[in-house]
Design a protein around this motif. Structure first.
Motif, short mmCIF file in Angstrom:
data_model
loop_
_atom_site.label_atom_id
_atom_site.label_comp_id
_atom_site.label_asym_id
_atom_site.label_seq_id
_atom_site.Cartn_x
_atom_site.Cartn_y
_atom_site.Cartn_z
N UNK A 131 0.81 -1.22 0.05
CA UNK A 131 -0.07 0.04 -0.09
C UNK A 131 0.94 1.20 0.09
N UNK A 132 1.98 1.25 0.90
CA UNK A 132 2.80 2.34 0.85
C UNK A 132 3.50 2.91 -0.43
N UNK A 133 3.81 1.57 -1.20
CA UNK A 133 4.33 1.87 -2.51
C UNK A 133 3.57 2.07 -3.62
N UNK A 134 2.25 1.79 -3.50
CA UNK A 134 1.23 2.21 -4.34
C UNK A 134 1.08 1.15 -5.38
N UNK A 135 1.42 -0.19 -5.09
CA UNK A 135 1.48 -1.31 -5.86
C UNK A 135 0.02 -1.96 -5.89
N UNK A 136 -0.41 -2.26 -6.95
CA UNK A 136 -1.83 -2.76 -7.08
C UNK A 136 -1.74 -4.40 -6.75
N UNK A 137 -0.71 -5.14 -7.37
CA UNK A 137 -0.53 -6.50 -7.00
C UNK A 137 0.80 -6.75 -7.27
N UNK A 138 1.30 -7.68 -6.84
CA UNK A 138 2.66 -8.25 -6.84
C UNK A 138 3.03 -9.51 -6.60
N UNK A 139 4.01 -10.12 -7.09
CA UNK A 139 4.17 -11.59 -6.92
C UNK A 139 5.11 -11.85 -5.47
N UNK A 140 5.05 -13.00 -5.15
CA UNK A 140 5.83 -13.34 -3.88
C UNK A 140 6.34 -14.59 -4.06
N UNK A 141 7.63 -14.83 -3.51
CA UNK A 141 8.45 -16.05 -3.49
C UNK A 141 8.89 -16.09 -1.94
N UNK A 142 8.36 -17.50 -1.52
CA UNK A 142 8.76 -18.00 -0.26
C UNK A 142 9.63 -19.02 -0.28
N UNK A 143 10.65 -18.95 0.53
CA UNK A 143 11.66 -20.03 0.47
C UNK A 143 11.66 -20.60 2.05
N UNK A 144 11.37 -21.78 2.17
CA UNK A 144 11.26 -22.61 3.56
C UNK A 144 10.24 -22.04 4.37
N UNK A 145 10.48 -21.17 5.63
CA UNK A 145 9.48 -20.51 6.53
C UNK A 145 8.78 -19.39 5.35
N UNK A 146 9.56 -18.89 4.63
CA UNK A 146 8.72 -18.05 3.79
C UNK A 146 7.73 -18.72 2.82
N UNK A 147 7.94 -19.75 2.58
CA UNK A 147 6.74 -20.69 2.02
C UNK A 147 5.37 -20.61 2.78
N UNK A 148 5.52 -20.77 4.20
CA UNK A 148 4.59 -20.77 5.03
C UNK A 148 3.71 -19.43 5.01
N UNK A 149 4.73 -18.27 4.87
CA UNK A 149 4.14 -16.89 4.78
C UNK A 149 3.38 -16.73 3.31
N UNK A 150 3.86 -17.47 2.09
CA UNK A 150 2.99 -17.34 1.02
C UNK A 150 1.79 -17.88 1.24
N UNK A 151 1.68 -19.12 1.95
CA UNK A 151 0.48 -19.97 2.11
C UNK A 151 -0.37 -18.86 2.76
N UNK A 152 0.12 -18.46 3.98
CA UNK A 152 -0.74 -17.62 4.55
C UNK A 152 -1.23 -16.36 3.95
N UNK A 153 -0.19 -15.70 2.95
CA UNK A 153 -0.67 -14.64 2.12
C UNK A 153 -1.79 -14.87 1.27
#
Length: 185
Positions: A131-153
């Motif tokens: 929101x602060x960057x004014x981006x409508x949609x972006x892509x996410x890449x989660x590695x290991x615990x970051x994968x849990x974050x992606x599923x939460x996203x």
């Protein structure tokens, strides 16, 4: 105000935002800072953003500084994206968690404080940054615990995503997030 630095082969822009410690109760006034470094090819500043969610938990995002462009996947990613290396809350240049943060708190208060450093809070931080960057949609890449974050996203804010990529760290998909956390203790 973001700070931008040009290094050999890269354009690095640092972003820091203030977010509520507890996204469910921002009125309590407690805030922390979240840091992210945007990494771009100097000829690719108009490319869409890919947010990298680091493994760990507890590790800062990588700090690419030029040639070679590490980590190994970054060179390929920069062909299609600008990459946002997010220091998840409690790590790197984001507000840290450690003895100084928890000093003086009784164990139940320490435990309560640490509940705000889970994947769901990291996703809300990312959304605040988007929101602060004014981006409508972006892509996410989660590695290991970051994968849990992606599923939460995908569960919390799918409307902010173009696509979701995971390189490990896929939680049990039939288990609610709160139960996954409870089962790990």
């Amino acid at each position: 105000m973001p700070t931008t630095v040009r290094t050999p082969g890269l354009l690095l822009t640092d972003h820091t935002i203030s977010v509520p410690l507890d996204h469910d109760h921002p009125e309590d006034g407690r805030t922390i800072e979240v840091f992210a470094r945007e990494v771009a090819d100097p000829e690719g500043t108009d490319k869409p953003l890919l947010v990298f969610l680091q493994g760990g938990p507890g590790f800062e995002a990588p700090r690419p500084a030029g040639n070679p462009r590490g980590p190994g996947w970054l060179e390929r990613a920069l062909k299609d994206f600008r990459v946002l290396m997010l220091d998840q809350r409690g790590t790197g240049r984001s507000t840290p968690v450690g003895p100084a943060t928890l000093e003086g708190l009784e164990p139940p208060a320490q435990a309560e404080y640490l509940t705000h450093f889970r994947a769901d809070s990291i996703v809300r931080d990312a959304e605040a940054l988007r929101d602060a960057l004014g981006v409508k949609r972006w892509s996410v890449l989660g590695q290991s615990f970051g994968g849990f974050c992606v599923v939460a996203y995908l569960s919390i804010a799918p409307e902010g995503l173009r696509e979701a990529l995971i390189t490990g760290g896929v939680p049990p998909l039939r288990t609610p997030v709160d139960e996954v956390y409870r089962d790990t203790y």
